[in-house]
Every structure is written in structure tokens, then in C-alpha cells.
Scaffold this motif. Sequence first.
Motif, mmCIF file in Angstrom:
data_model
loop_
_atom_site.group_PDB
_atom_site.id
_atom_site.type_symbol
_atom_site.label_atom_id
_atom_site.label_comp_id
_atom_site.label_asym_id
_atom_site.label_seq_id
_atom_site.Cartn_x
_atom_site.Cartn_y
_atom_site.Cartn_z
ATOM 1 N N PRO A 112 0.813 -1.223 0.000
ATOM 2 C CA PRO A 112 0.000 0.000 0.000
ATOM 3 C C PRO A 112 0.845 1.272 0.000
ATOM 4 O O PRO A 112 0.480 2.260 -0.638
ATOM 5 C CB PRO A 112 -0.827 -0.115 1.287
ATOM 6 C CG PRO A 112 -0.889 -1.570 1.535
ATOM 7 C CD PRO A 112 0.433 -2.114 1.094
ATOM 8 N N TRP A 113 1.966 1.256 0.680
ATOM 9 C CA TRP A 113 2.841 2.429 0.693
ATOM 10 C C TRP A 113 3.387 2.710 -0.703
ATOM 11 O O TRP A 113 3.403 3.862 -1.144
ATOM 12 C CB TRP A 113 3.985 2.224 1.685
ATOM 13 C CG TRP A 113 4.918 3.381 1.746
ATOM 14 C CD1 TRP A 113 4.728 4.562 2.389
ATOM 15 C CD2 TRP A 113 6.193 3.472 1.109
ATOM 16 N NE1 TRP A 113 5.806 5.379 2.200
ATOM 17 C CE2 TRP A 113 6.726 4.744 1.425
ATOM 18 C CE3 TRP A 113 6.941 2.600 0.317
ATOM 19 C CZ2 TRP A 113 7.958 5.154 0.955
ATOM 20 C CZ3 TRP A 113 8.175 3.021 -0.140
ATOM 21 C CH2 TRP A 113 8.672 4.281 0.177
ATOM 22 N N VAL A 114 3.819 1.663 -1.408
ATOM 23 C CA VAL A 114 4.334 1.839 -2.767
ATOM 24 C C VAL A 114 3.229 2.363 -3.685
ATOM 25 O O VAL A 114 3.459 3.271 -4.492
ATOM 26 C CB VAL A 114 4.917 0.516 -3.308
ATOM 27 C CG1 VAL A 114 5.191 0.593 -4.790
ATOM 28 C CG2 VAL A 114 6.182 0.165 -2.552
ATOM 29 N N ALA A 115 2.020 1.808 -3.573
ATOM 30 C CA ALA A 115 0.915 2.269 -4.411
ATOM 31 C C ALA A 115 0.568 3.722 -4.101
ATOM 32 O O ALA A 115 0.302 4.510 -5.014
ATOM 33 C CB ALA A 115 -0.309 1.381 -4.199
ATOM 34 N N VAL A 120 0.890 9.523 -5.583
ATOM 35 C CA VAL A 120 1.341 10.887 -5.310
ATOM 36 C C VAL A 120 2.252 11.376 -6.436
ATOM 37 O O VAL A 120 2.135 12.516 -6.900
ATOM 38 C CB VAL A 120 2.055 10.966 -3.939
ATOM 39 C CG1 VAL A 120 2.781 12.281 -3.763
ATOM 40 C CG2 VAL A 120 1.052 10.742 -2.821
ATOM 41 N N GLY A 121 3.149 10.520 -6.915
ATOM 42 C CA GLY A 121 4.032 10.887 -8.019
ATOM 43 C C GLY A 121 3.271 11.182 -9.293
ATOM 44 O O GLY A 121 3.582 12.144 -10.011
ATOM 45 N N LEU A 122 2.267 10.369 -9.612
ATOM 46 C CA LEU A 122 1.451 10.611 -10.802
ATOM 47 C C LEU A 122 0.669 11.919 -10.680
ATOM 48 O O LEU A 122 0.546 12.674 -11.645
ATOM 49 C CB LEU A 122 0.483 9.452 -11.030
ATOM 50 C CG LEU A 122 1.099 8.144 -11.517
ATOM 51 C CD1 LEU A 122 0.044 7.043 -11.540
ATOM 52 C CD2 LEU A 122 1.724 8.320 -12.883
ATOM 53 N N ALA A 126 1.105 15.180 -13.094
ATOM 54 C CA ALA A 126 -0.061 15.729 -13.799
ATOM 55 C C ALA A 126 -0.235 17.223 -13.479
ATOM 56 O O ALA A 126 -0.602 18.003 -14.358
ATOM 57 C CB ALA A 126 -1.319 14.954 -13.395
ATOM 58 N N GLU A 127 0.036 17.614 -12.247
ATOM 59 C CA GLU A 127 -0.073 19.035 -11.883
ATOM 60 C C GLU A 127 1.002 19.876 -12.556
ATOM 61 O O GLU A 127 0.767 21.015 -12.896
ATOM 62 C CB GLU A 127 0.000 19.199 -10.364
ATOM 63 C CG GLU A 127 -1.234 18.687 -9.642
ATOM 64 C CD GLU A 127 -1.065 18.688 -8.137
ATOM 65 O OE1 GLU A 127 0.023 19.034 -7.643
ATOM 66 O OE2 GLU A 127 -2.037 18.329 -7.437
ATOM 67 N N GLN A 128 2.184 19.316 -12.734
ATOM 68 C CA GLN A 128 3.260 20.051 -13.380
ATOM 69 C C GLN A 128 3.013 20.208 -14.880
ATOM 70 O O GLN A 128 3.451 21.189 -15.477
ATOM 71 C CB GLN A 128 4.590 19.335 -13.169
ATOM 72 C CG GLN A 128 5.087 19.424 -11.757
ATOM 73 C CD GLN A 128 6.329 18.585 -11.529
ATOM 74 O OE1 GLN A 128 6.761 17.875 -12.423
ATOM 75 N NE2 GLN A 128 6.892 18.669 -10.337
ATOM 76 N N ASN A 129 2.326 19.264 -15.488
ATOM 77 C CA ASN A 129 2.069 19.322 -16.927
ATOM 78 C C ASN A 129 0.910 20.230 -17.288
ATOM 79 O O ASN A 129 0.662 20.478 -18.457
ATOM 80 C CB ASN A 129 1.806 17.913 -17.484
ATOM 81 C CG ASN A 129 3.067 17.082 -17.467
ATOM 82 O OD1 ASN A 129 4.173 17.618 -17.484
ATOM 83 N ND2 ASN A 129 2.890 15.779 -17.438
ATOM 84 N N VAL A 130 0.170 20.689 -16.302
ATOM 85 C CA VAL A 130 -0.996 21.543 -16.596
ATOM 86 C C VAL A 130 -0.589 22.924 -16.944
ATOM 87 O O VAL A 130 0.310 23.513 -16.941
ATOM 88 C CB VAL A 130 -1.949 21.575 -15.391
ATOM 89 C CG1 VAL A 130 -3.038 22.606 -15.579
ATOM 90 C CG2 VAL A 130 -2.541 20.219 -15.197
#
Length: 130
Positions: A112-115, A120-122, A126-130
Motif C-alpha cells: 500500500p505504501w508503494v501504491a 502521489v508521483g502521478l 499531472a499538476e506540473q504538466n498543466v
Amino acid sequence: MHRIWVGATINAVAVAVLGWGAAGAVELGCEPSQPNECGVPEGGHGYFAAVMISGLVLCGGFLWKAYTRDWRNVLGLTIGAPFGIVAALANGTSKGSVILSLGLFVAGTFFPWVAWRRHVGLRRRAEQNV
């Protein structure tokens, strides 16, 4: 949204059944059927079936669970792991039961921690690409 929690519940039950079945299999051990082979001992068919069926349930949807954008369906591992640990340690504190308990603990905390970290990374990407 509803299917995420249904998936988490199915995962929780599968992990608990896997812990119970594996604990019973560890307790019964192995019955030599032929030279250099191990068979299911008498009375161990229920444990064997529990391990196989719950393993198929967990691994069958693993790719879908691992690569989805929502991390909450992996919480079933965290919910089911304590029940599997209790089932393993209820049979005794043999080396096999302790190793099984540690494996369930690691799976219940690490996956669950890895997921969540991947989610969070995704989200950040996505926020940086906006």
C-alpha cells in the motif's frame, strides 16, 4: 468509487484466508509421496484449497490493482494482513509461522505504501504538466 471499496474488501478477505490456509499448511508440514516429492498430508486439503484460491484472487487482479490511478484498492492487504498474522501465530510460534507472519506484515505495509507513493508521483506529474 463503490467498486474500489468492494475490491479492497475482496483483497482483505483473500489475504485473511491466505494467512489462515498458509498457517495450516505450515502446521501440517509435508507428506512425502514419492522420493524427492512433497504432497498434501491427510486433512490438509482445505488449507491447500484456501491458499490456491486466495492466491488466484490476489494475483489475478494484481496488474489491474498495481497500475490503477487509485491506490485505495490495495488497502485490502493492510486490512486483511492482521487477520492472517493472528491465524499464523494462533497455531504456534514455530519458525514457519513467524516467517509467514513477517511476510504478511511486510506485504500489508509495503505494497500500500508503494501504491500510495506512485499515486502521489502521478498526481504531481499531472499538476506540473498543466
